[in-house]
Motif scaffolding. Sequence first.
Motif, PDB file in Angstrom:
ATOM      1  N   ILE A 182       6.453  12.979   0.020  1.00 25.16           N
ATOM      2  CA  ILE A 182       7.052  11.700   1.128  1.00 25.16           C
ATOM      3  C   ILE A 182       6.223  10.784   1.182  1.00 25.16           C
ATOM      4  CG2 ILE A 182       8.142  11.521   3.286  1.00 25.16           C
ATOM      5  CD1 ILE A 182       8.715  14.074   4.172  1.00 25.16           C
ATOM      6  N   GLU A 183       7.423   9.458   0.390  1.00 24.28           N
ATOM      7  CA  GLU A 183       6.513   7.482  -0.183  1.00 24.28           C
ATOM      8  C   GLU A 183       6.343   7.193   1.387  1.00 24.28           C
ATOM      9  OE1 GLU A 183       6.107   6.411  -3.624  1.00 24.28           O
ATOM     10  OE2 GLU A 183       7.254   5.014  -2.752  1.00 24.28           O
ATOM     11  N   VAL A 184       5.414   6.923   2.183  1.00 25.96           N
ATOM     12  CA  VAL A 184       5.486   5.925   3.572  1.00 25.96           C
ATOM     13  C   VAL A 184       5.145   4.155   2.333  1.00 25.96           C
ATOM     14  CG1 VAL A 184       4.961   5.157   5.137  1.00 25.96           C
ATOM     15  CG2 VAL A 184       5.030   7.692   4.562  1.00 25.96           C
ATOM     16  N   GLN A 185       5.443   3.673   2.440  1.00 28.00           N
ATOM     17  CA  GLN A 185       5.069   2.520   2.258  1.00 28.00           C
ATOM     18  C   GLN A 185       4.516   1.015   3.615  1.00 28.00           C
ATOM     19  OE1 GLN A 185       7.657   0.146  -0.682  1.00 28.00           O
ATOM     20  NE2 GLN A 185       8.152   2.009  -1.948  1.00 28.00           N
ATOM     21  N   THR A 186       3.973   0.098   2.999  1.00 27.03           N
ATOM     22  CA  THR A 186       3.574  -0.576   4.212  1.00 27.03           C
ATOM     23  C   THR A 186       3.265  -2.008   3.598  1.00 27.03           C
ATOM     24  OG1 THR A 186       2.119  -1.124   6.219  1.00 27.03           O
ATOM     25  CG2 THR A 186       0.862   0.360   4.328  1.00 27.03           C
ATOM     26  N   GLU A 187       3.013  -3.020   3.683  1.00 25.80           N
ATOM     27  CA  GLU A 187       2.376  -3.763   3.890  1.00 25.80           C
ATOM     28  C   GLU A 187       2.008  -5.018   4.072  1.00 25.80           C
ATOM     29  OE1 GLU A 187       6.078  -6.994   2.955  1.00 25.80           O
ATOM     30  OE2 GLU A 187       7.142  -6.493   5.069  1.00 25.80           O
ATOM     31  N   GLN A 188       0.964  -4.456   5.111  1.00 27.14           N
ATOM     32  CA  GLN A 188      -0.168  -4.708   6.445  1.00 27.14           C
ATOM     33  C   GLN A 188      -1.534  -4.220   5.533  1.00 27.14           C
ATOM     34  OE1 GLN A 188       0.860  -1.590   9.774  1.00 27.14           O
ATOM     35  NE2 GLN A 188      -1.374  -2.452  10.423  1.00 27.14           N
ATOM     36  N   GLU A 189      -2.507  -5.169   5.401  1.00 27.79           N
ATOM     37  CA  GLU A 189      -3.730  -4.546   5.414  1.00 27.79           C
ATOM     38  C   GLU A 189      -4.032  -3.463   6.962  1.00 27.79           C
ATOM     39  OE1 GLU A 189      -7.130  -7.727   3.995  1.00 27.79           O
ATOM     40  OE2 GLU A 189      -6.680  -7.811   6.468  1.00 27.79           O
TER      41      GLU A 189
ATOM     42  N   ILE B 126       0.536  -1.483  -0.589  1.00 32.85           N
ATOM     43  CA  ILE B 126       0.392   0.036  -0.101  1.00 32.85           C
ATOM     44  C   ILE B 126       0.679   1.431  -0.148  1.00 32.85           C
ATOM     45  CG2 ILE B 126      -2.011   1.130   0.975  1.00 32.85           C
ATOM     46  CD1 ILE B 126      -2.662  -1.387   2.936  1.00 32.85           C
ATOM     47  N   TYR B 127       0.611   1.758  -0.915  1.00 30.46           N
ATOM     48  CA  TYR B 127       0.902   3.150  -1.357  1.00 30.46           C
ATOM     49  C   TYR B 127       0.597   3.978  -0.389  1.00 30.46           C
ATOM     50  CZ  TYR B 127       5.131   1.387  -4.334  1.00 30.46           C
ATOM     51  OH  TYR B 127       6.126   0.555  -4.216  1.00 30.46           O
ATOM     52  N   LEU B 128       1.430   5.152   0.758  1.00 28.29           N
ATOM     53  CA  LEU B 128       0.540   6.314   1.617  1.00 28.29           C
ATOM     54  C   LEU B 128       1.598   7.532   1.342  1.00 28.29           C
ATOM     55  CD1 LEU B 128       0.349   3.988   4.336  1.00 28.29           C
ATOM     56  CD2 LEU B 128      -1.519   4.466   3.093  1.00 28.29           C
ATOM     57  N   PHE B 129       1.270   8.905   1.477  1.00 23.42           N
ATOM     58  CA  PHE B 129       1.943   9.937   1.273  1.00 23.42           C
ATOM     59  C   PHE B 129       1.895  10.838   2.781  1.00 23.42           C
ATOM     60  CE2 PHE B 129       2.322   8.765  -3.124  1.00 23.42           C
ATOM     61  CZ  PHE B 129       3.676   9.242  -3.334  1.00 23.42           C
ATOM     62  N   TYR B 130       2.814  11.198   3.748  1.00 19.47           N
ATOM     63  CA  TYR B 130       3.210  11.799   4.786  1.00 19.47           C
ATOM     64  C   TYR B 130       2.547  13.376   3.966  1.00 19.47           C
ATOM     65  CZ  TYR B 130       4.922  13.858   8.719  1.00 19.47           C
ATOM     66  OH  TYR B 130       5.017  14.675   9.790  1.00 19.47           O
ATOM     67  N   GLY B 131       1.184  13.614   4.773  1.00 12.89           N
ATOM     68  CA  GLY B 131       0.415  15.158   4.369  1.00 12.89           C
ATOM     69  C   GLY B 131      -0.275  15.161   3.076  1.00 12.89           C
ATOM     70  N   ARG B 132       0.651  14.875   2.098  1.00 13.79           N
ATOM     71  CA  ARG B 132      -0.265  15.516   0.788  1.00 13.79           C
ATOM     72  C   ARG B 132      -0.446  14.116  -0.346  1.00 13.79           C
ATOM     73  NH1 ARG B 132       5.507  18.349  -0.556  1.00 13.79           N
ATOM     74  NH2 ARG B 132       4.740  18.102  -2.277  1.00 13.79           N
ATOM     75  N   PRO B 133      -1.612  14.520  -0.728  1.00  9.95           N
ATOM     76  CA  PRO B 133      -1.533  13.180  -1.741  1.00  9.95           C
ATOM     77  C   PRO B 133      -1.309  13.676  -3.128  1.00  9.95           C
ATOM     78  CG  PRO B 133      -3.548  15.581  -1.600  1.00  9.95           C
ATOM     79  CD  PRO B 133      -2.163  15.665  -0.530  1.00  9.95           C
ATOM     80  N   SER B 134       0.406  13.512  -3.240  1.00  6.27           N
ATOM     81  CA  SER B 134       1.120  13.580  -4.239  1.00  6.27           C
ATOM     82  C   SER B 134       0.819  12.871  -5.559  1.00  6.27           C
ATOM     83  CB  SER B 134       2.711  13.070  -3.381  1.00  6.27           C
ATOM     84  OG  SER B 134       2.837  14.287  -2.858  1.00  6.27           O
TER      85      SER B 134
ATOM     86  N   THR C 178      11.083   9.895  10.344  1.00  2.46           N
ATOM     87  CA  THR C 178      11.785  10.183   9.620  1.00  2.46           C
ATOM     88  C   THR C 178      11.447  10.934   8.552  1.00  2.46           C
ATOM     89  OG1 THR C 178      12.625   7.923   9.242  1.00  2.46           O
ATOM     90  CG2 THR C 178      12.316   8.646   7.435  1.00  2.46           C
ATOM     91  N   PRO C 179       9.841  10.949   8.788  1.00  2.00           N
ATOM     92  CA  PRO C 179       9.764  12.551   7.542  1.00  2.00           C
ATOM     93  C   PRO C 179       9.958  13.773   8.173  1.00  2.00           C
ATOM     94  CG  PRO C 179       7.304  11.033   7.561  1.00  2.00           C
ATOM     95  CD  PRO C 179       9.251   9.947   8.627  1.00  2.00           C
ATOM     96  N   GLY C 180       9.649  13.563   9.477  1.00  4.35           N
ATOM     97  CA  GLY C 180      10.022  15.126  10.398  1.00  4.35           C
ATOM     98  C   GLY C 180      11.322  15.573   9.942  1.00  4.35           C
ATOM     99  N   ARG C 181      12.188  14.283  10.209  1.00  2.04           N
ATOM    100  CA  ARG C 181      14.230  14.839   9.956  1.00  2.04           C
ATOM    101  C   ARG C 181      14.083  15.370   8.710  1.00  2.04           C
ATOM    102  NH1 ARG C 181      15.872  12.760  14.995  1.00  2.04           N
ATOM    103  NH2 ARG C 181      14.998  11.216  15.459  1.00  2.04           N
TER     104      ARG C 181
END
Length: 267
Positions: A191-198, A61-69, A136-139
Motif C-alpha cells: 500500500i503506497e502513501v504519498q505526501t508532499e510535505q517535508e 515523498i513515497y512511503l509504504f504501509y508496513g512493508r518496504p515494497s 484507509t490501509p486498514g480498510r
Amino acid sequence: MVSDIPSPSRSRFRLLVSGSHRCDPALPLVHSTDGYVLHDVLQSGFLSPQSCKVFTGENLIYLFYGRPSFRVNQKEEPTSLRHYFPICLIFKLDALIEIKRIFPFDSGAFSIQLYNAYMHKKMQLTDFSLEPDPSTPGRLISLFFGSVESYLAANPSINRIFDPSEFEALSYQALVNAKEGNSIDSRGSGIEVQTEQEIPLKDNVEAVIIPSAFVDGKTGDLLKKMGIHPIPYSIFDRSRPSEYFSKLTELCLSYYLSRGLVSGERL
C-alpha cells in the motif's frame, strides 16, 4: 498531471474500500532509500519531497504501509560499496504526516504496465485512488488480506466474492492473489502513501534498517543524536543491492514482532 481522485463513474473502488471496516493493529509507514541518500537526509534533518515521474510537475515523498515494497537500486551490478545498499526508515505510529494520496499498489509499477495482465486495458491509475485517510490501509487490508499478518506476508488469507461490476476490486484481488512467476513482485500488494510535505526525522522516525558498516561511523552518530534506533544487517562483498530486499522485509517484520505490533502465531 494525474488527477487526485477518480471520476464519479470510476469511484467504485474508493467507495468499496471506504465502506469497509478497519483491520487492526495499525502499522507504521516506511520509506526505502540507500546509504548514500540517507547520510544527506540525516545531515539536513529532513526527508524532502523529490520530483516525480508519474505525477509530473509535483514533488512527493513515497512511503509504504508496513512493508518496504520499493526496490532501491534494483538494476545495479554486484558491488562492495556499501552506499548502494538499501536502507528502510520506520516511522513512529503517531508520526505527523499529511497524506496526499493512497494507492493499493506501487503507482510507478502501474505506470510502466507491470500489472497489465490483471487490468482492463482502459483502466487508469486514478481508478484505484483511495481516500487519503490514515484508516484507509486498514480498510483495504480487511477486504483483501483478512489480517495485518497476511498483508505483511503478502499472502491473502481470504478470497471475498465481489459483484461482477466491481471491476477494480476484481482486478486488484487477482493481482494480490497471483502465484505464478511474473515481474510484479511485492509492489503489487504494497500500500503506497504519498505526501508532499517535508518530514522532520527527529520525533517522526523510530528506527532504520541499515548496513552494519554505517552503525559505528558518522551515520551512526547522526542516528544517535536524533534518537533513531539502528537495525543493522550484514553485507557480503560483490553482491547486488537488490539481493537484500528480502532482508529489509524480514527485519521489518522482526521489529514489529519485538514491539508487539503483530502476532507471531498468526504469521
